[in-house]
Design a protein around this motif. Sequence first.
Motif, PDB file in Angstrom:
ATOM      1  N   VAL A  41      19.560  21.951  -9.961  1.00 18.27           N
ATOM      2  CA  VAL A  41      18.234  21.706  -9.401  1.00 18.27           C
ATOM      3  C   VAL A  41      18.066  22.648  -8.216  1.00 18.27           C
ATOM      4  O   VAL A  41      18.906  22.665  -7.317  1.00 18.27           O
ATOM      5  N   GLU A  54      17.331  25.807 -20.416  1.00 16.65           N
ATOM      6  CA  GLU A  54      16.077  25.072 -20.613  1.00 16.65           C
ATOM      7  C   GLU A  54      15.594  24.608 -19.249  1.00 16.65           C
ATOM      8  O   GLU A  54      16.359  23.986 -18.493  1.00 16.65           O
ATOM      9  N   ALA A  94      14.441  22.164 -12.127  1.00 16.55           N
ATOM     10  CA  ALA A  94      15.681  21.684 -12.754  1.00 16.55           C
ATOM     11  C   ALA A  94      15.882  22.446 -14.057  1.00 16.55           C
ATOM     12  O   ALA A  94      14.913  22.828 -14.711  1.00 16.55           O
ATOM     13  N   THR A 131       7.905  22.688  -6.228  1.00 18.95           N
ATOM     14  CA  THR A 131       8.664  21.451  -6.456  1.00 18.95           C
ATOM     15  C   THR A 131       9.983  21.810  -7.141  1.00 18.95           C
ATOM     16  O   THR A 131      10.170  22.944  -7.570  1.00 18.95           O
ATOM     17  N   PRO A 132      10.921  20.872  -7.229  1.00 19.62           N
ATOM     18  CA  PRO A 132      12.260  21.233  -7.712  1.00 19.62           C
ATOM     19  C   PRO A 132      12.264  21.804  -9.128  1.00 19.62           C
ATOM     20  O   PRO A 132      11.637  21.250 -10.028  1.00 19.62           O
ATOM     21  N   PHE A 171      18.907  23.120 -17.523  1.00 21.06           N
ATOM     22  CA  PHE A 171      20.079  22.598 -18.213  1.00 21.06           C
ATOM     23  C   PHE A 171      20.523  23.602 -19.269  1.00 21.06           C
ATOM     24  O   PHE A 171      19.691  24.212 -19.945  1.00 21.06           O
ATOM     25  N   LEU A 224      13.481  22.156 -16.933  1.00 19.94           N
ATOM     26  CA  LEU A 224      13.030  20.772 -17.073  1.00 19.94           C
ATOM     27  C   LEU A 224      11.906  20.402 -16.118  1.00 19.94           C
ATOM     28  O   LEU A 224      11.286  19.350 -16.259  1.00 19.94           O
ATOM     29  N   SER A 225      11.655  21.237 -15.112  1.00 19.86           N
ATOM     30  CA  SER A 225      10.636  20.885 -14.117  1.00 19.86           C
ATOM     31  C   SER A 225      10.350  22.061 -13.196  1.00 19.86           C
ATOM     32  O   SER A 225      11.062  23.061 -13.217  1.00 19.86           O
ATOM     33  N   GLY A 226       9.285  21.940 -12.417  1.00 18.32           N
ATOM     34  CA  GLY A 226       9.039  22.862 -11.315  1.00 18.32           C
ATOM     35  C   GLY A 226       8.339  24.153 -11.676  1.00 18.32           C
ATOM     36  O   GLY A 226       8.058  24.970 -10.800  1.00 18.32           O
ATOM     37  N   PHE A 259      18.622  12.318 -17.162  1.00 16.55           N
ATOM     38  CA  PHE A 259      17.300  12.812 -17.531  1.00 16.55           C
ATOM     39  C   PHE A 259      16.588  11.762 -18.363  1.00 16.55           C
ATOM     40  O   PHE A 259      17.192  11.108 -19.213  1.00 16.55           O
ATOM     41  N   ARG A 310       4.164  16.306  -9.664  1.00 12.92           N
ATOM     42  CA  ARG A 310       5.320  15.827  -8.908  1.00 12.92           C
ATOM     43  C   ARG A 310       4.972  14.631  -8.036  1.00 12.92           C
ATOM     44  O   ARG A 310       5.851  13.854  -7.678  1.00 12.92           O
ATOM     45  N   ASN A 316      13.713  17.109  -1.688  1.00 13.24           N
ATOM     46  CA  ASN A 316      13.859  16.213  -2.822  1.00 13.24           C
ATOM     47  C   ASN A 316      15.253  15.610  -2.920  1.00 13.24           C
ATOM     48  O   ASN A 316      15.696  15.229  -4.001  1.00 13.24           O
ATOM     49  N   THR A 339       6.237  29.154 -10.364  1.00 10.95           N
ATOM     50  CA  THR A 339       6.879  28.113  -9.557  1.00 10.95           C
ATOM     51  C   THR A 339       5.785  27.308  -8.847  1.00 10.95           C
ATOM     52  O   THR A 339       4.757  27.854  -8.451  1.00 10.95           O
ATOM     53  N   PHE A 357       4.988  25.675 -13.783  1.00 10.84           N
ATOM     54  CA  PHE A 357       3.728  25.296 -14.429  1.00 10.84           C
ATOM     55  C   PHE A 357       2.974  26.556 -14.789  1.00 10.84           C
ATOM     56  O   PHE A 357       2.734  27.402 -13.924  1.00 10.84           O
ATOM     57  N   TYR A 399       0.771  24.233  -1.508  1.00  8.95           N
ATOM     58  CA  TYR A 399       1.476  25.161  -2.387  1.00  8.95           C
ATOM     59  C   TYR A 399       0.592  26.254  -2.980  1.00  8.95           C
ATOM     60  O   TYR A 399       1.102  27.213  -3.539  1.00  8.95           O
ATOM     61  N   PHE A 456      14.010  15.270  -9.624  1.00  3.84           N
ATOM     62  CA  PHE A 456      13.163  16.368 -10.088  1.00  3.84           C
ATOM     63  C   PHE A 456      12.245  15.844 -11.190  1.00  3.84           C
ATOM     64  O   PHE A 456      12.465  14.751 -11.727  1.00  3.84           O
ATOM     65  N   GLY A 457      11.254  16.632 -11.531  1.00  6.36           N
ATOM     66  CA  GLY A 457      10.418  16.286 -12.679  1.00  6.36           C
ATOM     67  C   GLY A 457       8.997  15.919 -12.317  1.00  6.36           C
ATOM     68  O   GLY A 457       8.711  15.529 -11.193  1.00  6.36           O
ATOM     69  N   GLU A 458       8.136  16.093 -13.324  1.00  6.75           N
ATOM     70  CA  GLU A 458       6.721  15.802 -13.147  1.00  6.75           C
ATOM     71  C   GLU A 458       6.261  14.775 -14.169  1.00  6.75           C
ATOM     72  O   GLU A 458       6.895  14.586 -15.207  1.00  6.75           O
ATOM     73  N   PRO A 517       8.448  18.042 -19.002  1.00 11.30           N
ATOM     74  CA  PRO A 517       9.441  17.564 -19.975  1.00 11.30           C
ATOM     75  C   PRO A 517      10.005  16.183 -19.634  1.00 11.30           C
ATOM     76  O   PRO A 517      10.343  15.425 -20.529  1.00 11.30           O
TER      77      PRO A 517
END
Lengths: 359, 359, 359, 359
Positions: free
Chosen positions: A24, A64, A80, A77-78, A82, A66-68, C82, C123, C2, A74, A70, C113, C13-15, C19
Amino acid sequence: MNTYGTLFRLTTFGESHGPGIGGVIDGCPPNIELDQEEIQRELNRRRPGQSKIVTQRKESDCVEFLSGIFEGKTTGTPIAFFIRNHDAKSKDYGHLAHAFRPSHADYTYAVKYGIRDYRGGGRSSARETAARVVAGAIAKQVLRREGIRIWAYVSQVGEIALQKAWHELNPEAVESNEVRCPDAPTAEAMIALIRQVRKEGDTIGGVVSGVIEGVPPGLGEPVFDKLHAELAKAMMSINAVKGFEYGSGFEGAKMRGSQHNDLFYTDETGRIRTRTNYSGGIQGGISNGETIYFRVAFKPVATLMRSQESINEQGEKITIEGKGRHDPCVVPRAVPIVESMAAIVILDFLLRHRAYALD
Amino acid sequence: MNTYGTLFRLTTFGESHGPGIGGVIDGCPPNIELDQEEIQRELNRRRPGQSKIVTQRKESDCVEFLSGIFEGKTTGTPIAFFIRNHDAKSKDYGHLAHAFRPSHADYTYAVKYGIRDYRGGGRSSARETAARVVAGAIAKQVLRREGIRIWAYVSQVGEIALQKAWHELNPEAVESNEVRCPDAPTAEAMIALIRQVRKEGDTIGGVVSGVIEGVPPGLGEPVFDKLHAELAKAMMSINAVKGFEYGSGFEGAKMRGSQHNDLFYTDETGRIRTRTNYSGGIQGGISNGETIYFRVAFKPVATLMRSQESINEQGEKITIEGKGRHDPCVVPRAVPIVESMAAIVILDFLLRHRAYALD
Amino acid sequence: MNTYGTLFRLTTFGESHGPGIGGVIDGCPPNIELDQEEIQRELNRRRPGQSKIVTQRKESDCVEFLSGIFEGKTTGTPIAFFIRNHDAKSKDYGHLAHAFRPSHADYTYAVKYGIRDYRGGGRSSARETAARVVAGAIAKQVLRREGIRIWAYVSQVGEIALQKAWHELNPEAVESNEVRCPDAPTAEAMIALIRQVRKEGDTIGGVVSGVIEGVPPGLGEPVFDKLHAELAKAMMSINAVKGFEYGSGFEGAKMRGSQHNDLFYTDETGRIRTRTNYSGGIQGGISNGETIYFRVAFKPVATLMRSQESINEQGEKITIEGKGRHDPCVVPRAVPIVESMAAIVILDFLLRHRAYALD
Amino acid sequence: MNTYGTLFRLTTFGESHGPGIGGVIDGCPPNIELDQEEIQRELNRRRPGQSKIVTQRKESDCVEFLSGIFEGKTTGTPIAFFIRNHDAKSKDYGHLAHAFRPSHADYTYAVKYGIRDYRGGGRSSARETAARVVAGAIAKQVLRREGIRIWAYVSQVGEIALQKAWHELNPEAVESNEVRCPDAPTAEAMIALIRQVRKEGDTIGGVVSGVIEGVPPGLGEPVFDKLHAELAKAMMSINAVKGFEYGSGFEGAKMRGSQHNDLFYTDETGRIRTRTNYSGGIQGGISNGETIYFRVAFKPVATLMRSQESINEQGEKITIEGKGRHDPCVVPRAVPIVESMAAIVILDFLLRHRAYALD
């Protein structure tokens, strides 16, 4: 713990033979268009199985997110990500479930936690550094926008040491051979040595040199978070590293002040420069605008393709056979890891420095 | 920033020519009877003017404790302390008010902050390390109760390098000479060299070696806060340090795995040991119970008793004259600083490790 | 940022419509057998769609563990997990891509941002708290072994306030109704009110009360990291929270010292107790062994099933229609979140406290 | 521990009856001309003995700066300061050496550390907050340059509550009376109540309200470091605080979303505003440009001028006599402390926010 950095912050997780490796990234500046293919290319530089002088474990190492991110950018936000493990041959480790391999972390993890995932070294595996390369690839993209360029190369394998300084080398040549030494004849000798060592079922150490160009003066925080102190920690946190030096390094200990002092002058553009750069681009822990350069020593990989004497969890004498798939020499794959940790450190300091620029 | 450590935490403050140097220690275990005279003795080992081969600035370096000690014992609350500057000859620096001395932090501080206390280097002065020695002296007292002993010594001055390993040396001999090298003939040669260098108005670099004995297995935190990574940062944060290595260090890069691997065995008392100790007492970032040893490279002091070319704040060429009182070689006074930073790191890891021992 | 915690540390993490949602727990004590079904049960208590008085978004909220658990036990290394999003109806948000919804974080994220994932709040969505519940469920399992029990309940919905104190309530009754108020008649009234509010396309606020039993005396760190200060931060970091009080709270401001002081006595077992507990189990920021209790105020959910006036990114007046699936009242689902954050705080302090217990 | 903040960071030290109270401020922006008299004036607002309704301990509370200021300006290096204790009548505490005073931290410190400085509460004394006021006074000076203004006032003493909102009050009137309530008739009633309570040898609680004007939108960090979460922690870390609320606070729990939502509009200058401000200037943990306002509940002071039943360290019943010099009501002196902690929080977030503004 498993987090690095103050404002640009990486947390990593995962084990060699568990579901996978990930991380992350917190504090990445927002609104930056990421080149995800480039991130994957960086990961490929670290990937096992990329050439004949590295481990033959077959991992696609596909990242892959997973977040952050869009619409490709960037968001602040975090981030993440994997990387699933695919070719984890845990059976290769069955015979090691109760063994402490020499110069591995088996014994120390067992003592510290009273439990360990013995498969492939679990958390202590250098596979963890894949997560660092993802974060480093992102940091490099951010830094490039600021005119900062980071590159590294193999400067020593065993006794074979590159005799040229960083400014005599062509960074574009690093990827021209599988050992990542940008000097062709030296690279050939290194490759021959690694092949020889592998044939003997043995392993060998080496040195990775790093270069950071285009750093503006002013980065680094007195007194404990000196730029080179943080860089040292970052490098020493990479598996198998035994030493770090920057600028004149250990050679500097032999020098006189009258030789070592870097005299200031103002160049034709009015920029303040130094005539020599024994300081390695850092004075008083703060960048002075000259190129930062450093060296990182790696020990030989501990896993041999030979039998070794050791003990088991009961302290009883055992023999460990040479099995599994391992690197005869870690430095070629360490190059992108060194670059990544340098990028993480520099970006963090850049953000910290900007914080204080009140009107 | 100006704070070091996670659970045992030192914050330092002060400038070379301001009112003084001080610090705040947070997280010191409570109920420990402190030997305050011993703390002062440690400070005396770092003090200027202690012998003819160091700077002749006259500072008594008397430490005053401002909090955190009650009836001679630590209370668990912050221990603040202050060392007043007495012999700050700021006039010696008047000619440097607008100059950037070569290989000092004058230029980088000016760029970073847009303002600097030019007197004696201000915050960038190695005088800051006096605060580290106070904290280190306290940490050493706490660690001694746990059976952990830390010592350091000068192992190189210029080209003169001690040829013995730490286990061939007598720690009691370190203080037997003014250069702090526990081998008499080498010490003599070093002292002669430093005197020669001083006579020439020059300075010279050197190496301090450190030894940490009695560390229980299990200290250190994967993956970024490896014991040696933190130790590297701590050492690199000391003024003038250019390199750090532990265990086999840079020599390890030349070795084969079959040589380098430290084979385990169980000794007669049932304790797990290794036959060699190239690992330097740390495996996977965690102590394994063997002795931790490391080397720290110091560059030559930048202040010379000679004229040097430089520039001023306007970027104009100037000549800087050799004035003031400085060390021809920093390593003899660096010995207690290296010990102190090592003690701070080890105590912090000890506390962190204990945290997880639930039940 | 975070990440929360010092030694027991959660990074999330994550929105809402990316995902998925996840987290990394660092510093979990090793060798603890985790009841993974119980973790899923806790997550189900927070899950959307669990009853008719909460949002009808359908998420199974299945947690997948990615690292840190070996043969069912914690290993001391980071536990990553996750939760994939399945029922993210991003189309429901198309009309909001350029709108700033009233009392949401749309505007502030856009300003901070310069970019935002507008889908479901990105988020800033309370969906992030699912990760907290996973970490909290693990912390609760560790704490239970130490005899510490944490529970929470809905004590107010709109004007309907439970008139009983925590010690008059049965913790087992919390789950007996869908509003999570352990007093049946009050619960019924609350449920009726929420249904009424939902029918009107409106939303309503409420209060969650928390109870921490069995905390040993001594947890909490002076002076900034007082136990209740950290608890306050943890609770205030939950979406929609507007206030926090513990012990006598705001009522305490009206009292006299002679009423409010908790007199000490020694009970029959020799344990030091207080006759009253206005202190809420904490004195000087450190637990005193009495029960810790606190109250957390939640504002009404900002998303209404009604049209509302607002503006778009250009600052132009627009009308936002009530669409999507939302909670008419957030407190029933907030109960496990409050418990989780309390568990994370207490476990962190427990670990920190143990660190200093040197021989 | 004893440090607060991420980039603007305060470490405090000192005990009530030790040599004094002090602190170290790290991360103060450089090159700021400090008005040191104003710092002293702020300290005077917190000083004991300033009026008849506060403690009669006589302390001049003169602050001495030990570092970090050069020719009247901040240098970016740590600003250390010290306030010597003069009127510490430790003899007044002799009878308390082995007593646990009700609702003080005597017992909890004794349990936590196994040792305590019993004189005047030692580290747990509110005297520690003098250091916060120094740091807060500096932060306020920096913030003023950014157009940010912070003020606080007493809004409740016992049952007497000010019925006006912050925007109906004149900040200049706060200092017009000794209770620091800017509404004259309410102030009079409060003063009369405090005098009455003092006469009875009793104490009484109260509420301090705080206002932060001119905060630009964008400050605050998701998800754990929400602006109001950090503000809550900062306030709850002040001695005797039992509750915190911002914006609509606990009243918000009673409201409907249709009432509570703050509708956006664009004002005549093109600035985005909200018609109401139940959000208290913060949405999703990030400032929205509206005024931030909050309330902080203080319990009655625990030291009474009456006899109280208690126990000693052996757990034996004792009677504690009312002796010493104490505040009958803490809120008038708490006003500058609340302002200071708010200033520290806001400046830290301002610096953190600026860090990410690359290019």
